[in-house]
Design an enzyme around this catalytic site. Structure first.
Site, PDB file in Angstrom:
ATOM      1  N   LYS A  34     -10.127   0.055  10.707  1.00 11.11           N
ATOM      2  CA  LYS A  34     -10.600  -1.190   9.945  1.00 11.11           C
ATOM      3  C   LYS A  34     -10.859  -2.246  11.044  1.00 11.11           C
ATOM      4  O   LYS A  34     -11.378  -3.410  10.533  1.00 11.11           O
ATOM      5  CB  LYS A  34      -9.161  -1.539   8.986  1.00 11.11           C
ATOM      6  CG  LYS A  34      -9.078  -0.642   8.234  1.00 11.11           C
ATOM      7  CD  LYS A  34      -8.032  -0.911   7.243  1.00 11.11           C
ATOM      8  CE  LYS A  34      -7.067   0.130   6.183  1.00 11.11           C
ATOM      9  NZ  LYS A  34      -7.895   0.699   5.355  1.00 11.11           N
TER      10      LYS A  34
ATOM     11  N   HIS B 152       0.746  -1.042   0.028  1.00  7.74           N
ATOM     12  CA  HIS B 152       0.065   0.195  -0.115  1.00  7.74           C
ATOM     13  C   HIS B 152       0.910   1.170   0.001  1.00  7.74           C
ATOM     14  O   HIS B 152       1.781   1.087   0.547  1.00  7.74           O
ATOM     15  CB  HIS B 152      -0.791  -0.027   1.232  1.00  7.74           C
ATOM     16  CG  HIS B 152      -1.915   0.925   1.334  1.00  7.74           C
ATOM     17  ND1 HIS B 152      -1.652   2.265   1.793  1.00  7.74           N
ATOM     18  CD2 HIS B 152      -3.427   0.979   1.094  1.00  7.74           C
ATOM     19  CE1 HIS B 152      -2.594   3.022   1.801  1.00  7.74           C
ATOM     20  NE2 HIS B 152      -3.910   2.063   1.421  1.00  7.74           N
TER      21      HIS B 152
ATOM     22  N   GLN C 288      -4.237  -4.383   7.629  1.00  4.34           N
ATOM     23  CA  GLN C 288      -5.642  -5.151   6.965  1.00  4.34           C
ATOM     24  C   GLN C 288      -5.451  -6.642   7.763  1.00  4.34           C
ATOM     25  O   GLN C 288      -6.478  -7.489   7.790  1.00  4.34           O
ATOM     26  CB  GLN C 288      -5.382  -5.572   5.593  1.00  4.34           C
ATOM     27  CG  GLN C 288      -5.710  -4.352   4.444  1.00  4.34           C
ATOM     28  CD  GLN C 288      -6.820  -3.944   4.575  1.00  4.34           C
ATOM     29  OE1 GLN C 288      -7.824  -4.742   4.726  1.00  4.34           O
ATOM     30  NE2 GLN C 288      -7.065  -2.742   3.938  1.00  4.34           N
TER      31      GLN C 288
ATOM     32  N   CYS D 166      -4.764   2.324  -3.688  1.00  2.00           N
ATOM     33  CA  CYS D 166      -3.652   2.889  -3.284  1.00  2.00           C
ATOM     34  C   CYS D 166      -2.498   1.782  -3.383  1.00  2.00           C
ATOM     35  O   CYS D 166      -1.520   1.679  -2.256  1.00  2.00           O
ATOM     36  CB  CYS D 166      -3.566   3.295  -1.605  1.00  2.00           C
ATOM     37  SG  CYS D 166      -4.968   4.455  -1.154  1.00  2.00           S
TER      38      CYS D 166
ATOM     39  N   ASP E 264       3.352  -3.636   8.072  1.00  2.43           N
ATOM     40  CA  ASP E 264       1.858  -2.868   8.007  1.00  2.43           C
ATOM     41  C   ASP E 264       0.724  -3.618   8.344  1.00  2.43           C
ATOM     42  O   ASP E 264       0.311  -4.586   7.608  1.00  2.43           O
ATOM     43  CB  ASP E 264       1.955  -2.311   6.591  1.00  2.43           C
ATOM     44  CG  ASP E 264       0.641  -1.560   6.181  1.00  2.43           C
ATOM     45  OD1 ASP E 264      -0.379  -1.736   7.213  1.00  2.43           O
ATOM     46  OD2 ASP E 264       0.474  -1.128   5.277  1.00  2.43           O
TER      47      ASP E 264
END
Ligand code: PLP
Length: 413
Positions: free
Chosen positions: A231, A128, A208, A368, A205
């Site tokens: 999220k 991303h 998600q 993205c 990261d």
């Protein structure tokens, strides 16, 4: 198509989300955009209302009752995040505005002062922009080189793809835990082990991953882990940077101001210990309390049943999309919760608009992740993503909408 499994009471879960009670364009809302942001359960809305409506005060400052409650609530949220991440030391949890700010803090505060010309930053094409642009900026500022890990067309990421590119010059490996486009779960632990062996740090990261897979810092073995609350059914504007304590201590604060100092003199100041030295100014207090509520709410779900439920939604949507002639992008075994696809001759934005009229919310575009789109030779994809509240009817609405789109775009005879 299989109905919802009785082991997971999706109706009870749905009833906790006020946003699901509305209709959109006169249709039942099928919210299939949780990878962009999740809807919020009543428990989180209540926590925000209490934070603003009752226990409102600034933290770490005044001695009055409301300030005590706000400070205790804020620090309890930090301890709750630590528990979620499987770590004992709550001071290794820094509150940020979100994943993006957390990753930028590592890039600016840790990497930029340390990296030199000739050093290498290893990162994947599937990242991303939030875990990509900050490293470009580090490279620009330091003369370090970006080394790219290609993504195979099937979206399966192997640890070896990273391990074979590690070397004495590698100082940092940046990778996502779960791809927001492909749903692929990356072998973080194996990659982090390899990185450590060459003296590199690993920055993950987790944006998600947190709503879909267990996240345990000891098991993952990374140095930094970033995620946002929104999220994970929590508020926007609040997120977390977790770091090994020794790594966090090495970060040069990027913002000076109140809350982060111990002594201020005319010419210079001394900073507090982490995490406070990295949280200048009034933090998002209500956000932290909302994140705490979100983590409690999420932990109250039967995790195995939830994961099975989401996998069922993903599987039935995959079969349905393919039956309608859609091409699914990303076929990694064990992929989670995001279904990217293209329908020949229909732009993803057009698909998004047609589905919106059916009350179905999906995302269309490059998500993205422009280097990934480039690598896969795609302009963009449509993406349906799933959360705890999605039921069989949501998938049925998606497929009905796609059928309609196909009919609208069918070449005239
Ligand atoms: N990383 C990934 C993989 C994402 O999907 C997103 C959001 O879409 C981000 C980072 C940005 O997260 P945040 O909104 O918390 O800054």
């Amino acid at each position: 198509m299989r109905p919802d499994a009785p082991s997971y009471d999706v109706a009870t879960v749905r009833a906790q989300f006020p946003a699901l009670a509305q209709t959109v364009h006169g249709k039942r809302l099928a919210y299939l955009d949780s990878a962009a942001t999740a809807l919020k359960p009543q428990a989180v809305l209540n926590a925000l209302a209490t934070a603003y409506g009752r226990d409102m005060a600034n933290v770490h400052r005044a001695v009055h009752e409301l300030a005590r409650r706000a400070t205790e609530g804020y620090e309890a949220a930090r301890a709750r995040v630590a528990r979620f991440l499987g770590v004992a030391d709550a001071s290794s949890v820094v509150f940020t505005r979100g994943t993006t700010e957390a990753l930028n803090l590592v890039a600016r505060g840790w990497a930029t002062p340390r990296l030199r010309e000739g050093d290498e930053i290893l990162l994947g094409e599937l990242e991303h922009h939030s875990n990509l642009v900050p490293w470009q900026m580090v490279a620009e500022a330091t003369g370090a080189r970006l080394v790219w890990v290609p993504v195979p067309v099937d979206g399966v990421v192997r640890a070896e793809d990273y391990l074979e590119r590690l070397g004495a010059r590698t100082k940092l490996v940046a990778l996502t835990h779960v791809s927001n486009v492909l749903g692929t779960v990356l072998p973080v632990a194996e990659i982090a082990r390899g990185a450590r062996a060459v003296g590199a740090i690993t920055v993950v990261d987790g944006a998600q991953a947190v709503p879909h897979v267990p996240v345990d810092m000891t098991a993952l073995g990374c140095d930094f882990y970033a995620f946002g609350a929104h999220k994970l059914y929590g508020p926007t504007g609040i997120g977390v940077l977790w770091g090994r304590r020794e790594r966090l201590d090495e970060i040069v604060p990027q913002q000076g101001g109140g809350e982060m100092i111990s002594i201020v003199e005319r010419e210079a100041s001394r900073f507090k210990e982490v995490p406070h030295r990295l949280e200048a100014g009034t933090p998002h207090i209500a956000g932290a309390l909302g994140l705490h509520a979100a983590l409690d709410w999420y932990a109250g779900l039967d995790q195995a049943a939830l994961h099975a439920h989401e996998a069922r939604r993903l599987a039935e949507a995959t079969v349905g999309v393919e039956a309608l002639g859609g091409r699914v992008i990303g076929a990694a075994p064990g992929k989670v919760a995001a279904l990217s696809f293209v329908m020949e001759g229909i732009h993803p934005h057009d698909l998004g608009t047609i589905l919106d009229h059916e009350g179905v919310a999906i995302r269309g575009g490059h998500h993205c992740a422009e280097p990934l789109m480039d690598a896969l030779d795609l302009e963009g994809t449509a993406r349906a993503s799933f959360g705890a509240y999605n039921d069989h009817e949501d998938v049925a609405a998606l497929l009905r909408g796609l059928e309609r789109a196909r009919a609208l775009f069918a070449p005239s005879p």
